[in-house]
Scaffold this motif. Structure first.
Motif, mmCIF file in Angstrom:
data_model
loop_
_atom_site.group_PDB
_atom_site.id
_atom_site.type_symbol
_atom_site.label_atom_id
_atom_site.label_comp_id
_atom_site.label_asym_id
_atom_site.label_seq_id
_atom_site.Cartn_x
_atom_site.Cartn_y
_atom_site.Cartn_z
ATOM 1 N N LEU A 1 48.010 35.795 58.714
ATOM 2 C CA LEU A 1 47.253 36.343 57.431
ATOM 3 C C LEU A 1 48.126 36.395 56.570
ATOM 4 C CD1 LEU A 1 44.393 38.112 56.956
ATOM 5 C CD2 LEU A 1 45.998 40.083 57.948
ATOM 6 N N MET A 2 47.739 36.578 55.303
ATOM 7 C CA MET A 2 48.142 36.927 53.740
ATOM 8 C C MET A 2 46.663 37.320 53.308
ATOM 9 S SD MET A 2 49.218 33.984 50.704
ATOM 10 C CE MET A 2 51.029 33.125 51.484
ATOM 11 N N ILE A 3 47.025 38.527 52.656
ATOM 12 C CA ILE A 3 45.721 38.355 51.879
ATOM 13 C C ILE A 3 46.676 38.509 50.132
ATOM 14 C CG2 ILE A 3 45.257 40.513 50.892
ATOM 15 C CD1 ILE A 3 45.816 41.705 53.966
ATOM 16 N N VAL A 4 45.223 37.863 49.026
ATOM 17 C CA VAL A 4 45.389 37.563 48.140
ATOM 18 C C VAL A 4 44.767 37.979 47.351
ATOM 19 C CG1 VAL A 4 46.172 35.413 46.051
ATOM 20 C CG2 VAL A 4 45.926 35.685 48.514
ATOM 21 N N THR A 5 45.148 39.348 46.407
ATOM 22 C CA THR A 5 44.476 39.558 45.679
ATOM 23 C C THR A 5 44.812 40.143 44.422
ATOM 24 O OG1 THR A 5 43.613 42.091 45.976
ATOM 25 C CG2 THR A 5 46.077 41.752 45.946
ATOM 26 N N ASP A 6 43.570 40.199 43.441
ATOM 27 C CA ASP A 6 43.052 40.244 41.557
ATOM 28 C C ASP A 6 43.906 42.017 41.855
ATOM 29 O OD1 ASP A 6 42.330 40.337 39.080
ATOM 30 O OD2 ASP A 6 40.534 41.067 39.869
ATOM 31 N N LEU A 7 43.886 41.932 40.106
ATOM 32 C CA LEU A 7 44.475 43.638 40.299
ATOM 33 C C LEU A 7 43.226 44.230 39.142
ATOM 34 C CD1 LEU A 7 48.424 42.983 39.159
ATOM 35 C CD2 LEU A 7 47.059 43.922 41.259
ATOM 36 N N GLY A 179 42.890 29.420 41.112
ATOM 37 C CA GLY A 179 42.784 28.346 42.470
ATOM 38 C C GLY A 179 43.822 27.301 42.625
ATOM 39 N N ALA A 180 44.151 26.616 41.438
ATOM 40 C CA ALA A 180 45.150 25.731 41.497
ATOM 41 C C ALA A 180 46.269 26.386 41.652
ATOM 42 C CB ALA A 180 45.388 25.116 39.911
ATOM 43 N N ALA A 181 46.412 27.953 41.510
ATOM 44 C CA ALA A 181 47.651 28.519 41.566
ATOM 45 C C ALA A 181 48.222 29.067 42.324
ATOM 46 C CB ALA A 181 48.389 29.366 40.168
ATOM 47 N N LEU A 182 46.955 28.723 43.464
ATOM 48 C CA LEU A 182 47.199 29.487 45.090
ATOM 49 C C LEU A 182 47.375 28.573 46.305
ATOM 50 C CD1 LEU A 182 47.196 31.517 47.360
ATOM 51 C CD2 LEU A 182 44.892 31.269 47.393
ATOM 52 N N ALA A 183 46.213 27.484 45.389
ATOM 53 C CA ALA A 183 47.676 25.721 46.500
ATOM 54 C C ALA A 183 48.855 25.578 46.223
ATOM 55 C CB ALA A 183 45.955 24.199 45.350
ATOM 56 N N TRP A 184 48.990 25.564 44.888
ATOM 57 C CA TRP A 184 50.913 25.574 44.565
ATOM 58 C C TRP A 184 51.491 26.054 45.303
ATOM 59 C CZ3 TRP A 184 55.075 27.358 42.514
ATOM 60 C CH2 TRP A 184 56.116 26.842 42.718
ATOM 61 N N LEU A 185 51.226 27.351 44.978
ATOM 62 C CA LEU A 185 52.259 28.562 46.279
ATOM 63 C C LEU A 185 51.811 28.073 47.998
ATOM 64 C CD1 LEU A 185 52.772 32.673 45.693
ATOM 65 C CD2 LEU A 185 52.133 31.704 48.044
ATOM 66 N N LEU A 186 50.680 28.131 47.884
ATOM 67 C CA LEU A 186 50.792 27.677 49.415
ATOM 68 C C LEU A 186 51.659 26.462 50.358
ATOM 69 C CD1 LEU A 186 46.824 28.429 50.439
ATOM 70 C CD2 LEU A 186 49.299 30.133 51.037
ATOM 71 N N GLN A 187 51.359 25.331 49.052
ATOM 72 C CA GLN A 187 52.177 24.088 49.212
ATOM 73 C C GLN A 187 53.868 24.475 49.067
ATOM 74 O OE1 GLN A 187 50.631 21.156 50.591
ATOM 75 N NE2 GLN A 187 52.558 20.420 50.552
ATOM 76 N N ALA A 188 53.794 25.206 48.453
ATOM 77 C CA ALA A 188 55.773 25.421 48.525
ATOM 78 C C ALA A 188 55.883 26.484 49.329
ATOM 79 C CB ALA A 188 55.515 26.869 46.885
ATOM 80 N N GLY A 204 41.122 36.525 50.221
ATOM 81 C CA GLY A 204 41.777 36.924 49.033
ATOM 82 C C GLY A 204 40.338 38.113 48.637
ATOM 83 N N LEU A 205 41.129 38.994 47.653
ATOM 84 C CA LEU A 205 39.780 39.519 47.219
ATOM 85 C C LEU A 205 39.680 39.634 45.203
ATOM 86 C CD1 LEU A 205 42.078 41.526 49.347
ATOM 87 C CD2 LEU A 205 39.890 42.821 48.942
ATOM 88 N N GLY A 206 38.740 39.660 44.708
ATOM 89 C CA GLY A 206 38.483 40.224 43.450
ATOM 90 C C GLY A 206 37.073 40.411 43.073
ATOM 91 N N ASP A 207 36.868 40.702 41.723
ATOM 92 C CA ASP A 207 35.755 40.972 41.077
ATOM 93 C C ASP A 207 35.279 40.066 40.150
ATOM 94 O OD1 ASP A 207 38.253 41.598 39.202
ATOM 95 O OD2 ASP A 207 36.110 42.854 38.080
ATOM 96 N N MET A 214 39.449 30.609 42.780
ATOM 97 C CA MET A 214 40.417 31.699 44.565
ATOM 98 C C MET A 214 39.537 31.686 45.326
ATOM 99 S SD MET A 214 41.463 35.184 45.506
ATOM 100 C CE MET A 214 41.464 36.406 43.955
ATOM 101 N N LEU A 215 39.014 32.336 45.259
ATOM 102 C CA LEU A 215 37.968 33.079 46.178
ATOM 103 C C LEU A 215 37.080 31.703 47.145
ATOM 104 C CD1 LEU A 215 36.196 36.029 44.188
ATOM 105 C CD2 LEU A 215 38.327 36.097 46.041
ATOM 106 N N ASP A 216 37.156 31.123 46.026
ATOM 107 C CA ASP A 216 36.407 29.323 46.822
ATOM 108 C C ASP A 216 37.808 29.199 47.718
ATOM 109 O OD1 ASP A 216 34.102 28.905 46.322
ATOM 110 O OD2 ASP A 216 33.856 29.081 44.242
ATOM 111 N N SER A 217 38.849 28.774 47.260
ATOM 112 C CA SER A 217 39.109 28.653 48.214
ATOM 113 C C SER A 217 40.820 29.384 49.713
ATOM 114 C CB SER A 217 40.536 27.868 47.381
ATOM 115 O OG SER A 217 41.649 28.883 47.024
#
Ligand code: 2M8
Ligand code: MG
Ligand code: MG
Length: 264
Positions: A1-7, A179-188, A204-207, A214-217
């Motif tokens: 599990l990984m949680i990705v969040t907006d601030l 979204g692109a940044a998260l894809a890059w991070l997961l790839q790394a 993912g959580l965001g408002d 990001m929420l789409d990916s």
């Protein structure tokens, strides 16, 4: 599990920037060593001290709406990935377009720390950190919708794009975004020996509209009730994996995790 969040407007309250209502779930996440990746419009200079306060020091994060990705220490290397246009280049281009087309807008480069504090409710000290931008500019649009369309087209020609946060428009390199940044991070992560065994399930959580890519990916998306008039429009069709909270900010953050993570 990984949680990705907006601030802002998600883990942090839109007005007070407090995460206090989310503390019980933050404690659980830390206790179970679940990776929590901050994915924000905020700068690295804002995120690093926040991570310290949250107990997340050294964790990877996504800053400036995806224009900047910071990995943790991989083989002693503190890897940073940058969307390709730096802050001075972006500001230079914005000044040129403003002069050429008489656009009316104000960016963080035009504001003082005090002015940013007045608009956002940040302390002057934190506003100074928000102004330490590296790869995107935040701005307030003060012109017509028609001029905005022209602005958007002009930016596109310069290899720049716009995304909308809770209070500001953000300008950064085209093709970048959360979204692109998260894809890059997961790839790394996949290429990192320490993590190759893990196939992370992501929540993912965001408002905001800026969170949509990001929420789409992610596997499970929590759309937190927000203050912006623009709705968060997702393109994914799997409604059962999308949850809209009834509470704002950190209360909504709790609510969303509660919804997707079964409790023991
Ligand atoms: C800006 O980001 C928020 C994110 O939704 C916005 O657009 O309203 C950024 O400039 C960030 O650096 C800053 O901390 C924040 C403060 O509200 O505003
Ligand atoms: Mg937000
Ligand atoms: Mg944000």
């Amino acid at each position: 599990l990984m949680i990705v969040t907006d601030l802002d407007g998600s883990l942090l309250d839109h007005h007070s920037y407090s995460w206090q209502p989310a503390q019980p779930w933050l404690d659980k996440i830390l206790q179970h060593q679940i990776p929590l990746v901050i994915c924000s419009s905020k700068t690295a200079s804002e995120i690093i001290p926040l991570q310290q306060q949250l107990g997340l020091s050294g964790a990877p994060f996504i800053a400036e709406n995806g224009a900047l990705v910071q990995l943790d220490h991989v083989d002693g290397d503190n890897l940073r990935h940058h969307a390709g246009k730096d802050y001075s280049e972006i500001c230079h281009c914005l000044r040129r377009l403003r002069q050429q087309y008489q656009f009316r807008f104000s960016g963080f480069a035009d504001f003082t720390d005090q002015e940013v504090a007045d608009i956002t409710g940040l302390t002057v000290r934190n506003a100074a950190l928000a102004r330490r931008r590296e790869a995107s500019e935040s701005l307030v649009w003060r012109d017509s919708e028609q001029q905005f369309a022209a602005f958007s087209r002009a930016l596109e020609q310069e290899g720049l794009s716009l995304t909308q946060g809770g209070r500001f428009w953000h300008v950064m390199a085209s093709g970048s975004g959360k979204g692109a940044a998260l894809a890059w991070l997961l790839q790394a992560y996949k290429q990192d020996k320490r993590f190759s065994q893990h196939n992370f399930i992501t929540i993912g959580l965001g408002d905001g509209p800026n969170d949509a890519p990001m929420l789409d990916s992610v596997d499970y998306a929590v759309v937190i009730k927000g203050h912006s008039k623009t709705p968060v429009t997702l393109t994914r069709q799997d409604q059962q994996n999308i949850y809209h909270t009834s509470a704002y900010g950190p209360e909504g953050w709790q609510e969303g995790l509660q919804h997707f993570i079964a409790q023991d």
